[in-house]
Design a protein around this motif. Sequence first.
Motif, short mmCIF file in Angstrom:
data_model
loop_
_atom_site.label_atom_id
_atom_site.label_comp_id
_atom_site.label_asym_id
_atom_site.label_seq_id
_atom_site.Cartn_x
_atom_site.Cartn_y
_atom_site.Cartn_z
N UNK A 141 0.90 -1.15 0.00
CA UNK A 141 0.00 0.00 0.00
C UNK A 141 0.93 1.19 0.00
N UNK A 142 0.78 2.07 -0.98
CA UNK A 142 1.75 3.13 -1.19
C UNK A 142 1.05 4.48 -1.23
N UNK A 143 1.45 5.37 -0.33
CA UNK A 143 0.96 6.74 -0.34
C UNK A 143 1.93 7.60 -1.12
N UNK A 144 1.39 8.41 -2.03
CA UNK A 144 2.24 9.21 -2.91
C UNK A 144 1.93 10.70 -2.79
N UNK A 145 2.57 11.35 -1.84
CA UNK A 145 2.45 12.79 -1.72
C UNK A 145 3.58 13.48 -2.47
N UNK A 146 3.45 14.75 -2.70
CA UNK A 146 4.50 15.51 -3.42
C UNK A 146 5.83 15.45 -2.66
N UNK A 147 5.77 15.63 -1.34
CA UNK A 147 6.99 15.65 -0.54
C UNK A 147 7.20 14.37 0.26
N UNK A 148 6.12 13.82 0.78
CA UNK A 148 6.19 12.63 1.62
C UNK A 148 5.17 11.60 1.17
N UNK A 149 5.42 10.38 1.58
CA UNK A 149 4.51 9.28 1.31
C UNK A 149 4.78 8.18 2.31
N UNK A 150 4.30 6.99 2.02
CA UNK A 150 4.54 5.86 2.91
C UNK A 150 4.45 4.57 2.11
N UNK A 151 4.95 3.51 2.72
CA UNK A 151 4.76 2.16 2.18
C UNK A 151 4.29 1.27 3.31
N UNK A 152 3.20 0.58 3.07
CA UNK A 152 2.74 -0.49 3.95
C UNK A 152 2.97 -1.80 3.22
N UNK A 153 3.53 -2.78 3.88
CA UNK A 153 3.86 -4.06 3.25
C UNK A 153 3.15 -5.18 3.98
#
Length: 107
Positions: free
Chosen positions: A35-47
């Motif tokens: 699960x990948x969050x894609x912000x301009x500056x920050x994001x996240x990865x859930x695995x």
Amino acid sequence: MDALVDRVLDETKDHVAPPMIQVVLADVRRSPVLEVGLGRDNGFIGYSSRDEGGWSRGDQTLTGTVAYIYAGSSSEVPASAEIPTEQVRRGLVEFWETGRRPSTVSP
């Protein structure tokens, strides 16, 4: 992979919250899932896989949650899971190349 991320960022630039996408490996039965969050500056990865799971590890002093949009609905993730978008990009490539938990994700 960069072209995909750039396209998602471009197509969602006017949204109220950054997008979240789901990534699996084609032709791999019971593929691990990102699960990948894609912000301009920050994001996240859930695995998550059959054997383990985890989140990207950002600033662990942060509390609360951050909203992302997945399939039109708001989803909240721990603020401490946010990392720079460039690290998210590297994690995506690592997953694509190895099929394993990206090193940006702690179990």
